[in-house]
Design a protein around this motif. Structure first.
Motif, short mmCIF file in Angstrom:
data_model
loop_
_atom_site.label_atom_id
_atom_site.label_comp_id
_atom_site.label_asym_id
_atom_site.label_seq_id
_atom_site.Cartn_x
_atom_site.Cartn_y
_atom_site.Cartn_z
N TRP A 190 0.84 -1.20 0.00
CA TRP A 190 0.00 0.00 0.00
C TRP A 190 0.87 1.24 0.00
CZ3 TRP A 190 -4.07 -0.38 4.51
CH2 TRP A 190 -4.82 -1.54 4.39
N THR A 229 -0.31 5.05 0.91
CA THR A 229 -1.53 5.63 1.47
C THR A 229 -1.37 7.11 1.77
OG1 THR A 229 -1.98 3.51 2.54
CG2 THR A 229 -3.22 5.41 3.35
N ARG A 230 -2.38 7.87 1.38
CA ARG A 230 -2.50 9.29 1.77
C ARG A 230 -3.85 9.43 2.46
NH1 ARG A 230 -0.07 13.54 -1.00
NH2 ARG A 230 -0.73 14.58 0.90
N THR A 231 -3.90 10.26 3.51
CA THR A 231 -5.14 10.51 4.23
C THR A 231 -5.41 12.01 4.22
OG1 THR A 231 -4.73 8.60 5.64
CG2 THR A 231 -6.35 10.19 6.42
N ALA A 270 -11.34 7.05 6.03
CA ALA A 270 -10.17 6.73 6.84
C ALA A 270 -10.56 6.10 8.17
CB ALA A 270 -9.33 7.98 7.07
N ARG A 296 -5.56 5.24 -1.59
CA ARG A 296 -4.45 4.28 -1.63
C ARG A 296 -4.15 3.83 -3.05
NH1 ARG A 296 -6.40 -0.60 1.61
NH2 ARG A 296 -8.44 0.19 1.02
N ARG A 308 -9.38 8.28 2.93
CA ARG A 308 -8.13 7.53 2.72
C ARG A 308 -8.05 7.21 1.24
NH1 ARG A 308 -7.09 1.68 5.40
NH2 ARG A 308 -8.93 1.22 4.14
#
Length: 146
Positions: free
Chosen positions: A30, A32-34, A111, A41, A39
């Motif tokens: 993964w 991942t950015r939040t 998220a 991905r 979220r």
């Protein structure tokens, strides 16, 4: 899914840290950015990957490369190839992913497991006047009030 207070931005996915997640078989990688409650991905499944759990979370998922098999709790299996997508809401239909050949996916989901009305209430700080675009996304039976 409500999206709020996310300024315009870009993401260089190659620069985002890659984390490894073991499946029942194979691995998932993964990036991942939040953004607040969202979220986003970029996910890569190795050939032979089978998720180690049944997921109840809602997603919007786009297959970028390869082929993805999604087993549904009702016994059906859906196969997606590059350029195809699925969408499912939280707690709608359990699903589990697998791939024989490997797959690269782009996935958007919440998220945190927060109820949409709580996100809405937090966003608008209890105000009684709510912008129309937000009110349209509110669950039925709330009477238009936070």
């Amino acid at each position: 899914m409500l999206m709020f207070e996310i300024p315009f931005g870009t993401t260089d996915w190659a620069a985002v840290e890659r984390t490894e997640h073991a499946g029942e078989t194979g691995k998932a990688y993964w990036r991942t950015r939040t953004f607040n409650n969202i979220r986003v991905r970029m996910v890569e499944y190795t050939p032979g990957y089978l998720a180690d759990h049944w997921c109840q979370k809602g997603h919007i998922l786009l297959v970028l490369e390869g082929e993805l098999h999604t087993e549904l709790a009702d016994g059906k299996t859906v196969t997606l190839k590059a350029g195809q997508s699925y969408q499912v809401a939280d707690n709608t239909l359990g699903h589990r992913s697998s791939t024989a050949t490997g797959a690269k996916l782009f996935i958007v989901d919440r998220a945190k497991h927060e109820r949409p009305d709580r996100i809405h209430r937090r966003r608008h700080h209890g105000r009684t006047h709510v912008p129309q675009s937000c009110e349209e996304e509110r669950p039925e039976g709330t009477g238009g009030r936070p």
